[in-house]
Enzyme design. Sequence first.
Site, PDB file in Angstrom:
ATOM      1  N   HIS A 208       0.798  -1.229   0.000  1.00 24.22           N
ATOM      2  CA  HIS A 208       0.000   0.000   0.000  1.00 24.22           C
ATOM      3  C   HIS A 208       0.824   1.269   0.000  1.00 24.22           C
ATOM      4  O   HIS A 208       0.289   2.364  -0.097  1.00 24.22           O
ATOM      5  CB  HIS A 208      -0.921   0.036   1.228  1.00 24.22           C
ATOM      6  CG  HIS A 208      -0.174   0.293   2.514  1.00 24.22           C
ATOM      7  ND1 HIS A 208       0.480  -0.701   3.192  1.00 24.22           N
ATOM      8  CD2 HIS A 208       0.041   1.433   3.223  1.00 24.22           C
ATOM      9  CE1 HIS A 208       1.057  -0.194   4.269  1.00 24.22           C
ATOM     10  NE2 HIS A 208       0.822   1.102   4.311  1.00 24.22           N
TER      11      HIS A 208
HETATM   12  C1  UD1 Z   1      -1.198   6.120   5.635  1.00 21.13           C
HETATM   13  C2  UD1 Z   1       0.203   6.497   6.080  1.00 21.13           C
HETATM   14  C3  UD1 Z   1       1.135   5.322   5.871  1.00 21.13           C
HETATM   15  C4  UD1 Z   1       0.612   4.090   6.566  1.00 21.13           C
HETATM   16  C5  UD1 Z   1      -0.823   3.808   6.147  1.00 21.13           C
HETATM   17  C6  UD1 Z   1      -1.373   2.705   6.993  1.00 21.13           C
HETATM   18  C7  UD1 Z   1       0.790   8.854   5.777  1.00 21.13           C
HETATM   19  C8  UD1 Z   1       1.615   9.814   5.002  1.00 21.13           C
HETATM   20  N1  UD1 Z   1       0.713   7.625   5.291  1.00 21.13           N
HETATM   21  O1  UD1 Z   1      -1.146   5.843   4.247  1.00 21.13           O
HETATM   22  O2  UD1 Z   1       2.399   5.642   6.436  1.00 21.13           O
HETATM   23  O3  UD1 Z   1       1.430   3.008   6.235  1.00 21.13           O
HETATM   24  O4  UD1 Z   1      -1.625   4.983   6.358  1.00 21.13           O
HETATM   25  O5  UD1 Z   1      -2.417   2.027   6.396  1.00 21.13           O
HETATM   26  O6  UD1 Z   1       0.246   9.212   6.787  1.00 21.13           O
HETATM   27  N2  UD1 Z   1      -8.549   5.712   1.825  1.00 21.13           N
HETATM   28  C9  UD1 Z   1      -9.808   5.188   1.921  1.00 21.13           C
HETATM   29  N3  UD1 Z   1     -10.314   4.939   3.163  1.00 21.13           N
HETATM   30  C10 UD1 Z   1      -9.643   5.215   4.285  1.00 21.13           C
HETATM   31  C11 UD1 Z   1      -8.358   5.752   4.171  1.00 21.13           C
HETATM   32  C12 UD1 Z   1      -7.822   6.005   2.927  1.00 21.13           C
HETATM   33  O7  UD1 Z   1     -10.482   4.924   0.925  1.00 21.13           O
HETATM   34  O8  UD1 Z   1     -10.155   4.954   5.385  1.00 21.13           O
HETATM   35  C13 UD1 Z   1      -7.955   5.927   0.470  1.00 21.13           C
HETATM   36  C14 UD1 Z   1      -8.234   7.309  -0.103  1.00 21.13           C
HETATM   37  O9  UD1 Z   1      -8.381   7.165  -1.491  1.00 21.13           O
HETATM   38  C15 UD1 Z   1      -6.938   8.048   0.184  1.00 21.13           C
HETATM   39  C16 UD1 Z   1      -5.892   6.965   0.113  1.00 21.13           C
HETATM   40  O10 UD1 Z   1      -6.534   5.792   0.575  1.00 21.13           O
HETATM   41  O11 UD1 Z   1      -6.717   9.091  -0.706  1.00 21.13           O
HETATM   42  C17 UD1 Z   1      -4.653   7.238   0.929  1.00 21.13           C
HETATM   43  O12 UD1 Z   1      -4.975   7.495   2.280  1.00 21.13           O
HETATM   44  P1  UD1 Z   1      -3.945   8.318   3.217  1.00 21.13           P
HETATM   45  O13 UD1 Z   1      -4.510   8.419   4.581  1.00 21.13           O
HETATM   46  O14 UD1 Z   1      -3.556   9.579   2.564  1.00 21.13           O
HETATM   47  O15 UD1 Z   1      -2.653   7.463   3.242  1.00 21.13           O
HETATM   48  P2  UD1 Z   1      -2.444   5.891   3.342  1.00 21.13           P
HETATM   49  O16 UD1 Z   1      -2.013   5.386   2.010  1.00 21.13           O
HETATM   50  O17 UD1 Z   1      -3.601   5.259   4.001  1.00 21.13           O
HETATM   51  N1  UDP Z   2      -3.674  -5.356   9.011  1.00 21.38           N
HETATM   52  C1  UDP Z   2      -4.989  -5.740   9.193  1.00 21.38           C
HETATM   53  N2  UDP Z   2      -5.732  -6.085   8.101  1.00 21.38           N
HETATM   54  C2  UDP Z   2      -5.224  -6.086   6.842  1.00 21.38           C
HETATM   55  C3  UDP Z   2      -3.866  -5.688   6.662  1.00 21.38           C
HETATM   56  C4  UDP Z   2      -3.127  -5.323   7.760  1.00 21.38           C
HETATM   57  O1  UDP Z   2      -5.485  -5.767  10.328  1.00 21.38           O
HETATM   58  O2  UDP Z   2      -5.943  -6.420   5.905  1.00 21.38           O
HETATM   59  C5  UDP Z   2      -2.876  -4.947  10.181  1.00 21.38           C
HETATM   60  C6  UDP Z   2      -1.576  -5.695  10.388  1.00 21.38           C
HETATM   61  O3  UDP Z   2      -1.789  -6.836  11.185  1.00 21.38           O
HETATM   62  C7  UDP Z   2      -0.685  -4.670  11.085  1.00 21.38           C
HETATM   63  C8  UDP Z   2      -1.223  -3.339  10.594  1.00 21.38           C
HETATM   64  O4  UDP Z   2      -2.473  -3.611   9.974  1.00 21.38           O
HETATM   65  O5  UDP Z   2      -0.825  -4.711  12.484  1.00 21.38           O
HETATM   66  C9  UDP Z   2      -0.288  -2.721   9.602  1.00 21.38           C
HETATM   67  O6  UDP Z   2      -0.853  -1.589   9.054  1.00 21.38           O
HETATM   68  P1  UDP Z   2      -0.506  -1.029   7.624  1.00 21.38           P
HETATM   69  O7  UDP Z   2       0.164  -2.058   6.827  1.00 21.38           O
HETATM   70  O8  UDP Z   2      -1.750  -0.415   7.092  1.00 21.38           O
HETATM   71  O9  UDP Z   2       0.459   0.195   7.957  1.00 21.38           O
HETATM   72  P2  UDP Z   2       2.038   0.305   8.240  1.00 21.38           P
HETATM   73  O10 UDP Z   2       2.387  -0.651   9.325  1.00 21.38           O
HETATM   74  O11 UDP Z   2       2.750   0.049   6.963  1.00 21.38           O
HETATM   75  O12 UDP Z   2       2.190   1.728   8.634  1.00 21.38           O
END
Ligand code: UD1
Ligand code: UDP
Length: 376
Positions: A208
């Site tokens: 992601h």
């Molecule tokens: C964010 C964090 C990343 C983390 C990830 C965990 C930052 C800069 N990035 O990335 O470090 O690893 O969360 O999962 O803070 N969206 C949805 N539903 C949601 C959230 C997001 O549809 O509930 C979609 C939207 O299209 C959005 C995109 O995901 O534009 C990105 O969401 P964003 O919160 O900007 O960053 P993540 O990729 O989730």
């Molecule tokens: N996770 C989850 N469901 C999923 C994928 C990940 O519950 O479908 C959990 C996973 O066990 C871990 C956390 O989400 O604890 C990791 O989050 P993510 O990969 O979104 O963010 P990152 O750790 O890269 O910031």
Amino acid sequence: MPTIEVSIVLGTRPEIIKLSPVIRECERLGLAYFILHTGQHYSYSMDRVFFEQLELPEAKYNLDVGSGSHGEQTGKMLMGIERILLKEKPDVVLVEGDTNTVLAGALAAVKLGVKVGHVEAGLRSYDRQMPEEINRVLADHSSDLLFAPTEKSRSILIGEGISEEKIFVTGNTIVDAVYQNLEIAKKKSAVKRRLGLEGGDYFLVTVHRQENVDNEERFRGILKGLEILQKEFGFKIVYPIHPRAKKQLEAFNVEVKGVMLVEPLDYLDFLQLESNAKLVLTDSGGVQEETCILRVPCVTLRDNTERPETLEVGANVLAGTNPNQIVDKVRTMLDSGTNWENPFGDGEAARRIVQVLRNARLSEESFRELRIGGNR
Ligand code: UD1
Ligand code: UDP
């Protein structure tokens, strides 16, 4: 001694999961705290499902900031958090990890003179292209209490000139979360049956990160690697797809072959799939840690990692996004043992963190006393 009040600022899936043991410990000890949710994640499967499943108390505030560009999202959070901190006047703001929520929480607090506690301090990828790296560095340098998961992260902080007195090596709260939920997952989760994975080996995938899924060449490289793996090993490949990755797949109009795309999973289902996988391919930080804790081989689809401990113990290897390289690294990991030591602690990180918070009298003097008192 007056008790302190803590504002726990969170907003995304990994923060909810990794702060859940801290929240439980606050509840157990009756520490005064409230949850401030930024609303960075808002889809049910990225947010509410974890509050429900992990039985966490409701956030007192939700800013509903939602998605947007970095500046827009962080700016809205800063304004919202500042407003609430001015109203609530907590003694400490606690943030966890490296998201925009963490940056906004730390920055809003430090500017108001509210002490900042950073859980998972001292991680570095040394890759300034990653938004997470900027957030980590700025959060660490705004913090008064730095909860470093390992000795390595502690020495990184010291190397950056952060005063030793502020740093507490606690272990990573993800160990606490895994230990608290793994047995429950084994009993309760029916995910393997639901996805038809009972009969054989499978690989689990999560991808992601912005640097991967927003870059067509890198994302296509990863998907090609997965397609080759499926043909070569004949295992099912399950990919619970993050909404960002889903959006990008559609934008690039990519046809995914050999991979089962499923909705993001709840924590118990994910832990159950992860702990039983033959191998995991990921660009997630939390997943690199969890596989290391669970003794499941991991191939990281990035060029660097801020979790070098996982590489050092032999639990993880960096593969980048080149398809052939991915396949090679999978082979290497399948041929290696899984008898490594977990470098992330004993599952008592939350207890240590809350202990530090409880004892904090919020003067430089007391921080020093705490450290000498054996909280490392
Ligand atoms: C964010 C964090 C990343 C983390 C990830 C965990 C930052 C800069 N990035 O990335 O470090 O690893 O969360 O999962 O803070 N969206 C949805 N539903 C949601 C959230 C997001 O549809 O509930 C979609 C939207 O299209 C959005 C995109 O995901 O534009 C990105 O969401 P964003 O919160 O900007 O960053 P993540 O990729 O989730
Ligand atoms: N996770 C989850 N469901 C999923 C994928 C990940 O519950 O479908 C959990 C996973 O066990 C871990 C956390 O989400 O604890 C990791 O989050 P993510 O990969 O979104 O963010 P990152 O750790 O890269 O910031």
